[in-house]
Design a protein around this motif. Structure first.
Motif, short mmCIF file in Angstrom:
data_model
loop_
_atom_site.label_atom_id
_atom_site.label_comp_id
_atom_site.label_asym_id
_atom_site.label_seq_id
_atom_site.Cartn_x
_atom_site.Cartn_y
_atom_site.Cartn_z
N GLY A 56 0.80 -1.22 0.00
CA GLY A 56 0.00 0.00 0.00
C GLY A 56 0.83 1.27 0.00
O GLY A 56 0.40 2.30 0.51
N CYS A 57 2.02 1.22 -0.58
CA CYS A 57 2.88 2.41 -0.65
C CYS A 57 2.36 3.37 -1.72
O CYS A 57 1.99 2.96 -2.81
CB CYS A 57 4.31 2.01 -0.99
N ASP A 58 2.35 4.64 -1.37
CA ASP A 58 1.83 5.66 -2.25
C ASP A 58 2.95 6.24 -3.11
O ASP A 58 3.91 6.79 -2.58
CB ASP A 58 1.16 6.77 -1.43
N TYR A 59 2.84 6.08 -4.41
CA TYR A 59 3.77 6.67 -5.37
C TYR A 59 3.07 6.78 -6.71
O TYR A 59 2.12 6.04 -6.99
CB TYR A 59 5.06 5.83 -5.49
N ALA A 60 3.51 7.73 -7.53
CA ALA A 60 2.91 7.91 -8.85
C ALA A 60 3.76 7.26 -9.95
O ALA A 60 3.25 6.68 -10.89
CB ALA A 60 2.71 9.39 -9.16
N ARG A 61 5.08 7.41 -9.80
CA ARG A 61 6.00 6.86 -10.79
C ARG A 61 7.15 6.16 -10.07
O ARG A 61 7.62 6.63 -9.04
CB ARG A 61 6.59 7.97 -11.67
#
Length: 176
Positions: A56-61
């Protein structure tokens, strides 16, 4: 996966940048090489995408890359691995009027009690000098890039040396 994590940074607009390196003596499915290949980055990217989604780690790229020719040295294991290599060291505090030094990395002693030394020549003095330092005193340390163009159109070492001397004499260091 058998790779060493060199750096992990969060950047602007959700960028997660991961730098990996190969561990000496490890056999990789992408074949023998002393450096990270594009295929290595692809494999690590696919694996990280799965793990980051599950965690569930939040990252876009996500960007996975090699540490580059000027690889940073962060841990004692890095200094042990690259003993004998030319490095640039920036100290946290000024020592003898400067913070930046370039020289050959040497370990004094063995094991975890080994101390770090940099063998360098000052511009004014032709004699070798030794700078002893600890990891706590280092702001940044990086390998000095070594670019080897052997086999790329040069007929012998003398031609390469002559080209290097000409580049040093040429203002701006390049041919036209």
């Amino acid at each position: 996966m058998g790779y060493e994590l060199v750096e992990c940074e969060r950047g602007l607009r959700g960028l997660l940048s991961v730098s990996i390196d190969r561990v000496p003596g490890t056999v990789y499915p992408t074949g023998p090489a002393d450096f990270v290949l594009v295929e290595d980055c692809e494999q690590v990217t696919r694996q990280l995408q799965r793990v980051l989604e599950v965690e569930g780690c939040d990252y876009a790229r996500l960007e996975v890359s090699s540490p580059g020719l000027d690889r940073p040295l962060r841990r004692m294991a890095d200094y042990v691995r690259f003993e004998g290599a030319e490095i640039d060291v920036t100290l946290r505090q000024v020592f003898q009027g400067r913070k930046k030094y370039r020289g050959i990395l040497r370990l004094a002693g063995k094991g975890p009690d080994a101390s770090l030394e940099l063998i360098f020549r000052d511009g004014k003095d032709k004699d070798e000098q030794v700078l002893g330092f600890t990891l706590d005193e280092v702001r940044e340390a990086r390998l000095v890039p070594v670019v080897d163009f052997k086999g790329r159109g040069r007929k012998d070492k003398d031609a390469g040396a002559a080209a290097g001397e000409a580049a040093e004499q040429e203002p701006g260091g390049h041919e036209e």
